[in-house]
Design a protein around this motif. Structure first.
Motif, PDB file in Angstrom:
ATOM      1  N   LYS A  68       0.896  -1.217   0.056  1.00 24.48           N
ATOM      2  CA  LYS A  68      -0.187   0.045  -0.124  1.00 24.48           C
ATOM      3  C   LYS A  68       0.706   1.177  -0.137  1.00 24.48           C
ATOM      4  O   LYS A  68       1.592   1.383   0.970  1.00 24.48           O
ATOM      5  CB  LYS A  68      -0.929   0.075   1.174  1.00 24.48           C
ATOM      6  N   HIS A  69       0.767   1.935  -1.037  1.00 21.34           N
ATOM      7  CA  HIS A  69       1.520   3.326  -1.163  1.00 21.34           C
ATOM      8  C   HIS A  69       0.584   4.403  -1.091  1.00 21.34           C
ATOM      9  O   HIS A  69      -0.392   4.698  -1.941  1.00 21.34           O
ATOM     10  CB  HIS A  69       2.141   3.355  -2.443  1.00 21.34           C
ATOM     11  N   THR A  70       0.948   5.498  -0.219  1.00 22.71           N
ATOM     12  CA  THR A  70      -0.046   6.658   0.126  1.00 22.71           C
ATOM     13  C   THR A  70       0.755   7.794  -0.140  1.00 22.71           C
ATOM     14  O   THR A  70       1.666   7.869   0.486  1.00 22.71           O
ATOM     15  CB  THR A  70      -0.424   6.493   1.489  1.00 22.71           C
ATOM     16  N   LEU A  71       0.186   8.827  -0.702  1.00 22.98           N
ATOM     17  CA  LEU A  71       0.625  10.093  -1.101  1.00 22.98           C
ATOM     18  C   LEU A  71      -0.212  10.950  -0.227  1.00 22.98           C
ATOM     19  O   LEU A  71      -1.499  11.103  -0.575  1.00 22.98           O
ATOM     20  CB  LEU A  71       0.676  10.802  -2.363  1.00 22.98           C
ATOM     21  N   THR A  72       0.272  11.632   0.815  1.00 24.86           N
ATOM     22  CA  THR A  72      -0.398  12.549   1.714  1.00 24.86           C
ATOM     23  C   THR A  72      -0.320  13.926   1.532  1.00 24.86           C
ATOM     24  O   THR A  72       0.989  13.999   1.695  1.00 24.86           O
ATOM     25  CB  THR A  72      -0.474  12.194   3.227  1.00 24.86           C
ATOM     26  N   ILE A  73      -1.196  14.956   1.189  1.00 16.26           N
ATOM     27  CA  ILE A  73      -0.931  16.409   0.912  1.00 16.26           C
ATOM     28  C   ILE A  73      -1.702  16.876   1.947  1.00 16.26           C
ATOM     29  O   ILE A  73      -2.857  16.895   1.984  1.00 16.26           O
ATOM     30  CB  ILE A  73      -1.553  16.602  -0.468  1.00 16.26           C
ATOM     31  N   LYS A  74      -0.828  17.770   2.794  1.00 19.32           N
ATOM     32  CA  LYS A  74      -1.037  18.300   4.106  1.00 19.32           C
ATOM     33  C   LYS A  74      -1.431  19.774   3.548  1.00 19.32           C
ATOM     34  O   LYS A  74      -0.681  20.225   2.601  1.00 19.32           O
ATOM     35  CB  LYS A  74       0.052  18.342   5.084  1.00 19.32           C
ATOM     36  N   ASN A  75      -2.478  20.457   4.088  1.00 16.99           N
ATOM     37  CA  ASN A  75      -2.639  21.858   4.090  1.00 16.99           C
ATOM     38  C   ASN A  75      -2.864  22.005   2.510  1.00 16.99           C
ATOM     39  O   ASN A  75      -2.173  22.871   1.813  1.00 16.99           O
ATOM     40  CB  ASN A  75      -1.649  22.853   4.401  1.00 16.99           C
ATOM     41  N   VAL A  76      -3.688  21.538   1.832  1.00 17.88           N
ATOM     42  CA  VAL A  76      -3.949  21.446   0.550  1.00 17.88           C
ATOM     43  C   VAL A  76      -3.995  22.901  -0.006  1.00 17.88           C
ATOM     44  O   VAL A  76      -5.075  23.847   0.526  1.00 17.88           O
ATOM     45  CB  VAL A  76      -5.240  20.651   0.112  1.00 17.88           C
ATOM     46  N   GLN A  77      -3.683  23.216  -1.252  1.00 16.14           N
ATOM     47  CA  GLN A  77      -3.679  24.474  -1.785  1.00 16.14           C
ATOM     48  C   GLN A  77      -4.269  24.411  -2.966  1.00 16.14           C
ATOM     49  O   GLN A  77      -4.291  22.964  -3.743  1.00 16.14           O
ATOM     50  CB  GLN A  77      -2.431  25.026  -1.933  1.00 16.14           C
ATOM     51  N   SER A  78      -4.631  25.452  -3.740  1.00 19.09           N
ATOM     52  CA  SER A  78      -5.275  25.293  -5.042  1.00 19.09           C
ATOM     53  C   SER A  78      -4.487  24.696  -6.342  1.00 19.09           C
ATOM     54  O   SER A  78      -5.063  24.015  -7.263  1.00 19.09           O
ATOM     55  CB  SER A  78      -5.971  26.691  -5.542  1.00 19.09           C
ATOM     56  N   THR A  79      -3.275  24.796  -5.980  1.00 20.45           N
ATOM     57  CA  THR A  79      -2.292  24.252  -7.221  1.00 20.45           C
ATOM     58  C   THR A  79      -2.114  22.593  -6.740  1.00 20.45           C
ATOM     59  O   THR A  79      -1.645  22.161  -7.635  1.00 20.45           O
ATOM     60  CB  THR A  79      -0.907  24.819  -6.989  1.00 20.45           C
ATOM     61  N   ASP A  80      -2.485  22.250  -5.814  1.00 22.95           N
ATOM     62  CA  ASP A  80      -2.460  20.647  -5.609  1.00 22.95           C
ATOM     63  C   ASP A  80      -3.643  19.887  -6.333  1.00 22.95           C
ATOM     64  O   ASP A  80      -3.564  18.944  -6.636  1.00 22.95           O
ATOM     65  CB  ASP A  80      -2.714  20.389  -4.173  1.00 22.95           C
ATOM     66  N   LEU A 101      -7.544  14.645  -7.803  1.00 19.29           N
ATOM     67  CA  LEU A 101      -7.687  15.420  -6.827  1.00 19.29           C
ATOM     68  C   LEU A 101      -8.393  16.644  -6.953  1.00 19.29           C
ATOM     69  O   LEU A 101      -8.074  17.402  -7.756  1.00 19.29           O
ATOM     70  CB  LEU A 101      -6.495  15.892  -5.836  1.00 19.29           C
ATOM     71  N   SER A 102      -9.884  16.916  -6.529  1.00 20.50           N
ATOM     72  CA  SER A 102     -10.726  17.802  -6.651  1.00 20.50           C
ATOM     73  C   SER A 102     -11.290  18.731  -5.449  1.00 20.50           C
ATOM     74  O   SER A 102     -11.212  17.905  -4.393  1.00 20.50           O
ATOM     75  CB  SER A 102     -11.743  17.399  -7.583  1.00 20.50           C
ATOM     76  N   VAL A 103     -11.705  19.697  -5.821  1.00 23.01           N
ATOM     77  CA  VAL A 103     -12.335  20.599  -4.528  1.00 23.01           C
ATOM     78  C   VAL A 103     -13.546  20.013  -4.263  1.00 23.01           C
ATOM     79  O   VAL A 103     -14.327  19.379  -4.979  1.00 23.01           O
ATOM     80  CB  VAL A 103     -12.310  22.067  -5.089  1.00 23.01           C
ATOM     81  N   SER A 104     -13.757  20.112  -2.957  1.00 22.72           N
ATOM     82  CA  SER A 104     -15.067  19.472  -2.424  1.00 22.72           C
ATOM     83  C   SER A 104     -16.100  20.245  -2.822  1.00 22.72           C
ATOM     84  O   SER A 104     -16.221  21.726  -3.106  1.00 22.72           O
ATOM     85  CB  SER A 104     -14.784  19.711  -0.731  1.00 22.72           C
ATOM     86  N   VAL A 105     -17.166  19.777  -2.818  1.00 22.63           N
ATOM     87  CA  VAL A 105     -18.501  20.290  -3.361  1.00 22.63           C
ATOM     88  C   VAL A 105     -19.080  21.014  -2.126  1.00 22.63           C
ATOM     89  O   VAL A 105     -19.226  20.404  -1.087  1.00 22.63           O
ATOM     90  CB  VAL A 105     -19.472  19.418  -4.035  1.00 22.63           C
ATOM     91  N   SER A 106     -19.398  22.212  -2.486  1.00 19.07           N
ATOM     92  CA  SER A 106     -20.125  22.795  -1.171  1.00 19.07           C
ATOM     93  C   SER A 106     -21.511  22.856  -1.347  1.00 19.07           C
ATOM     94  O   SER A 106     -21.966  22.085  -2.214  1.00 19.07           O
ATOM     95  CB  SER A 106     -19.674  24.362  -1.265  1.00 19.07           C
ATOM     96  N   ASP A 107     -22.249  23.655  -0.390  1.00 18.34           N
ATOM     97  CA  ASP A 107     -23.768  23.509  -0.446  1.00 18.34           C
ATOM     98  C   ASP A 107     -24.417  24.179  -1.570  1.00 18.34           C
ATOM     99  O   ASP A 107     -25.428  23.824  -2.094  1.00 18.34           O
ATOM    100  CB  ASP A 107     -24.109  24.368   0.920  1.00 18.34           C
ATOM    101  N   ARG A 108     -23.657  25.007  -2.327  1.00 16.28           N
ATOM    102  CA  ARG A 108     -24.120  25.629  -3.587  1.00 16.28           C
ATOM    103  C   ARG A 108     -23.644  24.796  -4.727  1.00 16.28           C
ATOM    104  O   ARG A 108     -24.470  24.720  -6.060  1.00 16.28           O
ATOM    105  CB  ARG A 108     -23.490  26.858  -4.005  1.00 16.28           C
ATOM    106  N   ARG A 109     -22.939  23.601  -4.573  1.00 16.97           N
ATOM    107  CA  ARG A 109     -22.546  22.877  -5.749  1.00 16.97           C
ATOM    108  C   ARG A 109     -23.129  21.268  -5.259  1.00 16.97           C
ATOM    109  O   ARG A 109     -22.683  20.599  -4.458  1.00 16.97           O
ATOM    110  CB  ARG A 109     -21.076  22.845  -6.166  1.00 16.97           C
ATOM    111  N   LEU A 110     -23.912  20.807  -6.202  1.00 14.26           N
ATOM    112  CA  LEU A 110     -24.520  19.550  -6.067  1.00 14.26           C
ATOM    113  C   LEU A 110     -24.244  18.465  -7.177  1.00 14.26           C
ATOM    114  O   LEU A 110     -24.328  18.486  -8.273  1.00 14.26           O
ATOM    115  CB  LEU A 110     -26.034  19.824  -5.865  1.00 14.26           C
ATOM    116  N   MET A 111     -23.317  17.432  -6.599  1.00 18.58           N
ATOM    117  CA  MET A 111     -23.203  16.116  -7.789  1.00 18.58           C
ATOM    118  C   MET A 111     -24.056  15.251  -7.381  1.00 18.58           C
ATOM    119  O   MET A 111     -24.233  14.604  -6.363  1.00 18.58           O
ATOM    120  CB  MET A 111     -21.780  15.860  -7.504  1.00 18.58           C
TER     121      MET A 111
END
Length: 159
Positions: A68-80, A101-111
């Protein structure tokens, strides 16, 4: 008495835990690949086409436990945000799997997903919503990606 040893060898194979990982700026994200192969494959991580170098002090930490190989990105920034791939190599071949890796969907955005129809609805569209969006579909046969642009013609007023 004659003894013989049989070595079983396999080219690399990769499974991903999730091909689409949602996170938000300031949060943590984990991308996970399960790698099989004999001899044990060498593993590399890429963001788009750029190799991610291992670094102790960086926000990006690479960890291996067994296969199992894991890439952990801490303090995610928009460039990530974007496309990632894990690549496994041994002397019998190479395997590659993609993740987004995508930005979380907010209450205004519904998938929504209904059968094989996937919809992104943006409520109360704001100028900050304008831009390029992509829809990605993955399965064991490959990946398909389509791009869309959300824009508006002026004049548009937001209150």
């Amino acid at each position: 008495m004659i003894t013989s040893t049989v070595a079983i060898v396999d080219p690399p194979e990769i499974e991903v835990e999730r091909s689409w990982v949602h996170s938000g700026e300031g949060y943590e994200a984990q991308l996970v690949c399960i790698v099989h192969g004999e001899p044990n494959p060498d593993m590399s991580w890429y963001q788009d086409t750029f190799l991610i170098e291992p670094s102790v002090s960086d926000r990006r930490l690479m960890e291996t436990r067994g296969n199992k190989h894991t890439l952990t990105i801490k303090n995610v920034q928009s460039t990530d945000f974007g496309n990632y791939s894990c690549v496994a190599d041994n002397n019998l071949g190479r395997a590659k799997k993609y993740m987004e890796l995508s930005v979380s969907v907010s209450d205004r955005r519904l998938m929504e997903t209904r059968g094989n129809k996937h919809t992104l609805t943006i409520k109360n569209v704001q100028s900050t919503d304008f831009g390029n969006y992509s829809c990605v579909a993955d399965n064991n046969l490959g990946r398909a990606k389509k791009y869309m642009e959300l824009s508006a013609k002026l004049p548009v007023t937001f209150s």
